[in-house]
Design a protein around this motif. Structure first.
Motif, PDB file in Angstrom:
ATOM      1  N   MET A  54       1.207  -2.923  66.651  1.00 35.80           N
ATOM      2  CA  MET A  54       1.700  -3.603  65.399  1.00 35.80           C
ATOM      3  C   MET A  54       3.035  -3.667  65.384  1.00 35.80           C
ATOM      4  N   ASP A  55       3.645  -2.403  65.439  1.00 37.66           N
ATOM      5  CA  ASP A  55       5.026  -2.080  65.347  1.00 37.66           C
ATOM      6  C   ASP A  55       5.754  -3.059  66.330  1.00 37.66           C
ATOM      7  N   GLU A  56       5.429  -3.250  67.356  1.00 34.22           N
ATOM      8  CA  GLU A  56       6.210  -4.141  68.551  1.00 34.22           C
ATOM      9  C   GLU A  56       6.227  -5.343  68.040  1.00 34.22           C
ATOM     10  N   ARG A  57       4.789  -5.933  67.281  1.00 41.31           N
ATOM     11  CA  ARG A  57       4.996  -7.500  67.228  1.00 41.31           C
ATOM     12  C   ARG A  57       5.684  -7.393  65.820  1.00 41.31           C
ATOM     13  N   ILE A  58       5.531  -6.657  65.011  1.00 43.63           N
ATOM     14  CA  ILE A  58       6.050  -6.804  63.647  1.00 43.63           C
ATOM     15  C   ILE A  58       7.790  -6.757  63.967  1.00 43.63           C
ATOM     16  N   LYS A  59       8.331  -5.953  64.836  1.00 46.07           N
ATOM     17  CA  LYS A  59       9.920  -5.702  65.269  1.00 46.07           C
ATOM     18  C   LYS A  59       9.943  -7.293  65.746  1.00 46.07           C
ATOM     19  N   ASN A  60       9.203  -7.871  66.638  1.00 47.27           N
ATOM     20  CA  ASN A  60       9.572  -9.205  67.391  1.00 47.27           C
ATOM     21  C   ASN A  60       9.645 -10.228  65.945  1.00 47.27           C
ATOM     22  N   VAL A  61       8.955 -10.322  65.210  1.00 54.13           N
ATOM     23  CA  VAL A  61       9.032 -11.099  64.201  1.00 54.13           C
ATOM     24  C   VAL A  61      10.257 -10.957  63.353  1.00 54.13           C
ATOM     25  N   LEU A  62      10.739  -9.590  62.942  1.00 49.21           N
ATOM     26  CA  LEU A  62      11.849  -9.305  62.303  1.00 49.21           C
ATOM     27  C   LEU A  62      13.203  -9.614  63.232  1.00 49.21           C
ATOM     28  N   ASN A  63      13.106  -9.507  64.355  1.00 53.75           N
ATOM     29  CA  ASN A  63      14.411  -9.821  65.410  1.00 53.75           C
ATOM     30  C   ASN A  63      14.243 -11.587  65.364  1.00 53.75           C
ATOM     31  N   LYS A  64      13.292 -12.033  65.436  1.00 54.87           N
ATOM     32  CA  LYS A  64      13.489 -13.603  65.402  1.00 54.87           C
ATOM     33  C   LYS A  64      13.990 -14.154  64.243  1.00 54.87           C
ATOM     34  N   GLY A  65      13.693 -13.504  63.039  1.00 56.14           N
ATOM     35  CA  GLY A  65      13.940 -14.152  61.696  1.00 56.14           C
ATOM     36  C   GLY A  65      13.017 -15.226  61.222  1.00 56.14           C
ATOM     37  N   TRP A  66      11.785 -15.389  61.805  1.00 54.85           N
ATOM     38  CA  TRP A  66      11.163 -16.552  61.602  1.00 54.85           C
ATOM     39  C   TRP A  66       9.796 -16.138  60.852  1.00 54.85           C
ATOM     40  N   TYR A  67       9.512 -16.345  59.782  1.00 56.72           N
ATOM     41  CA  TYR A  67       8.479 -15.892  58.992  1.00 56.72           C
ATOM     42  C   TYR A  67       7.494 -16.719  58.480  1.00 56.72           C
ATOM     43  N   LEU A  68       7.365 -17.968  58.733  1.00 59.22           N
ATOM     44  CA  LEU A  68       6.258 -18.910  58.342  1.00 59.22           C
ATOM     45  C   LEU A  68       6.283 -19.897  59.490  1.00 59.22           C
ATOM     46  N   GLN A  69       5.122 -20.218  59.872  1.00 60.65           N
ATOM     47  CA  GLN A  69       4.489 -21.411  60.779  1.00 60.65           C
ATOM     48  C   GLN A  69       5.362 -21.019  61.950  1.00 60.65           C
ATOM     49  N   GLY A  70       5.331 -19.987  62.589  1.00 63.35           N
ATOM     50  CA  GLY A  70       6.096 -19.908  63.936  1.00 63.35           C
ATOM     51  C   GLY A  70       5.027 -19.533  65.001  1.00 63.35           C
ATOM     52  N   GLU A  71       5.532 -18.732  66.131  1.00 62.49           N
ATOM     53  CA  GLU A  71       4.949 -18.702  67.328  1.00 62.49           C
ATOM     54  C   GLU A  71       3.767 -17.618  67.168  1.00 62.49           C
ATOM     55  N   GLU A  72       4.008 -16.607  66.071  1.00 61.25           N
ATOM     56  CA  GLU A  72       2.861 -15.665  66.003  1.00 61.25           C
ATOM     57  C   GLU A  72       1.562 -16.310  65.372  1.00 61.25           C
ATOM     58  N   ASN A  73       2.090 -17.145  64.445  1.00 65.74           N
ATOM     59  CA  ASN A  73       0.785 -17.646  63.592  1.00 65.74           C
ATOM     60  C   ASN A  73       0.118 -18.739  64.762  1.00 65.74           C
ATOM     61  N   ALA A  74       1.017 -19.466  65.381  1.00 73.06           N
ATOM     62  CA  ALA A  74       0.269 -20.527  66.563  1.00 73.06           C
ATOM     63  C   ALA A  74      -0.440 -19.759  67.521  1.00 73.06           C
ATOM     64  N   ARG A 100      -0.223 -20.424  53.270  1.00 73.86           N
ATOM     65  CA  ARG A 100       0.243 -20.315  54.737  1.00 73.86           C
ATOM     66  C   ARG A 100      -0.065 -18.826  54.876  1.00 73.86           C
ATOM     67  N   LEU A 101      -0.489 -18.470  56.212  1.00 77.55           N
ATOM     68  CA  LEU A 101      -0.773 -17.089  56.665  1.00 77.55           C
ATOM     69  C   LEU A 101       1.009 -16.914  57.224  1.00 77.55           C
ATOM     70  N   ASP A 102       1.534 -15.785  56.958  1.00 80.05           N
ATOM     71  CA  ASP A 102       2.828 -15.625  57.190  1.00 80.05           C
ATOM     72  C   ASP A 102       2.755 -14.857  58.694  1.00 80.05           C
ATOM     73  N   GLU A 103       4.091 -14.788  59.093  1.00 76.59           N
ATOM     74  CA  GLU A 103       3.965 -14.545  60.676  1.00 76.59           C
ATOM     75  C   GLU A 103       3.643 -13.022  61.053  1.00 76.59           C
ATOM     76  N   ILE A 104       4.164 -12.193  59.839  1.00 72.64           N
ATOM     77  CA  ILE A 104       3.582 -10.891  60.193  1.00 72.64           C
ATOM     78  C   ILE A 104       2.189 -10.434  60.094  1.00 72.64           C
ATOM     79  N   GLN A 105       1.601 -11.157  59.232  1.00 72.22           N
ATOM     80  CA  GLN A 105       0.402 -11.055  59.403  1.00 72.22           C
ATOM     81  C   GLN A 105      -0.567 -11.723  60.350  1.00 72.22           C
ATOM     82  N   ALA A 106      -0.009 -12.583  60.866  1.00 74.37           N
ATOM     83  CA  ALA A 106      -0.407 -13.304  61.943  1.00 74.37           C
ATOM     84  C   ALA A 106      -0.379 -12.539  63.123  1.00 74.37           C
ATOM     85  N   ALA A 107       0.662 -11.826  63.493  1.00 82.05           N
ATOM     86  CA  ALA A 107       0.943 -10.932  64.365  1.00 82.05           C
ATOM     87  C   ALA A 107       0.102  -9.571  64.285  1.00 82.05           C
ATOM     88  N   VAL A 108      -0.311  -9.104  63.099  1.00 80.64           N
ATOM     89  CA  VAL A 108      -0.892  -7.916  62.983  1.00 80.64           C
ATOM     90  C   VAL A 108      -2.406  -8.239  63.538  1.00 80.64           C
TER      91      VAL A 108
END
Length: 365
Positions: free
Chosen positions: A18-38, A229-237
């Motif tokens: 989870m730490d790795e996936r959350i870190k990826n979200v933070l590094n991308k700077g995209w928090y809604l309707q992005g790759e993790e959610n898809a 909307r489901l945010d990117e961090i929750q989707a990653a988790v």
């Protein structure tokens, strides 16, 4: 104290992923309707066996959006089990519809299919089934009734992630299903989250727009929508934890089997599972005529329990217009139900201790 649910221990098993996936979200700077959610939507749809999954903000929104997308009119009726969490009813009434409460089977605590047809009127538009405590509703009769009367079948799958009925999972047993990913669920995120699953292309498209301000394209609004909307961090988790869901459910089933085989106390009434695969045991409920004394005894002996749910929806002030309904089975469940600890992180020793304490209970008052 054996905790009812140790969320820290549950989530720490996946901490590095989870730490790795959350870190990826933070590094991308995209928090809604992005790759993790898809990615999560695709994987959860595949898990449920449906064509579509739409991530939303929470489980209530999921049900709310389904009813809203169907376009039911004010005063239309939706059949719903009387024995459920209030969110099932809220989704109905928030759309101007009328919840029609049907008693559960005492055997399963789920809606009694044999009572559904008698509650259908010309205003009935849908049957909402709730797979309560993790056990899938026995759907065969529900499907026949819905087809006969031209009704939609809406699943409240908030407690049944991964449960099966006739080789199909919850979320793929009706026209559309609402899921909650509240932290304590079998598949839970680190806050609020939810999803809709369906095989209906048109419904999925409409719900996706409704949840995004009524829009598929920025600044172009085709519906009077909402923000859900489901945010990117929750989707990653969730996507991390989804990989382990079946394994975790098997652990829950193993614990439930031990409880069912080893709780030997004449004061305790155990739920009767009709099919092992149909129940993922979000909750392990027991009933006891002296429930409050049992809960006190367990607490004093190091076992934490909860009550799901002490007051049924028709006795809540929010639904005082339903207060005069005669629902003795629902009321009886509410007065006697108690939930024992069950989770994939309980140790064998803890499970044995729960059984030992339950079996020692005697109410001498």
């Amino acid at each position: 104290m054996i905790k009812f649910l140790d969320l820290e221990k549950v989530n720490n098993r996946f901490r590095s992923e989870m730490d790795e996936r959350i870190k990826n979200v933070l590094n991308k700077g995209w928090y809604l309707q992005g790759e993790e959610n898809a990615k999560f939507e695709e994987n959860f749809a595949a898990f449920c066996g449906t064509k579509h999954c739409i991530g939303v903000a929470n489980g209530l929104d999921a049900l709310n959006l389904i009813i809203r997308a169907y376009g039911f009119k004010d005063g239309d009726e939706v059949i719903v089990p009387a024995n459920t969490y209030i969110a099932s009813l809220l989704a109905i009434s928030q759309n101007g519809c009328v919840p029609v409460l049907v008693e559960p089977e005492m055997r399963t605590y789920n809606i009694d299919p044999s009572l559904v047809e008698a509650n259908i009127t010309p205003k009935t538009k849908a049957i909402m089934v709730v797979h309560l405590y993790g056990q899938a509703v026995e759907m065969e009769q529900i499907w026949r009734i819905a087809e006969k009367h031209g009704l939609k079948v809406i699943e409240d799958s908030a407690q049944a992630h991964g449960a099966f009925y006739k080789n199909k999972r919850a979320g793929n047993l009706g026209d559309a299903s609402g899921f909650s990913f509240y932290p304590g669920k079998n598949l839970g995120c680190l806050g609020d989250g939810g999803a809709v699953t369906t095989n209906d292309d048109e419904l999925a498209s409409k719900i996706r727009a409704l949840a995004n301000y009524g829009s598929h394209q920025k600044y172009c609004h085709i519906y009077k929508g909402v923000n859900s909307r489901l945010d990117e961090i929750q989707a990653a988790v969730l996507d991390v934890k989804l990989k382990y869901l079946d394994e975790d459910n098997k652990k829950r089933q193993k614990i439930a089997k031990f409880y069912l085989e080893n709780i030997k106390n004449e004061k305790i009434i155990l739920r009767e599972p009709y099919d092992e695969a149909a129940n993922v045991w979000h909750i392990f409920p027991v009933r006891c005529d002296c429930r409050d004394e049992l809960q006190k005894f367990l607490s004093e002996n190091g076992v934490q329990t909860l009550i799901h749910y002490p007051t049924p929806p028709h006795k809540q002030n929010a639904y005082k217009e339903l207060a005069e309904l005669n629902l003795p089975i629902t009321q009886r469940i509410a007065e006697t139900i108690l939930s024992l600890p069950i989770s994939p992180v309980l140790s064998d020793e803890e499970v044995e201790k729960v059984v030992e304490v339950v079996n020692k209970f005697t109410n001498l008052s």
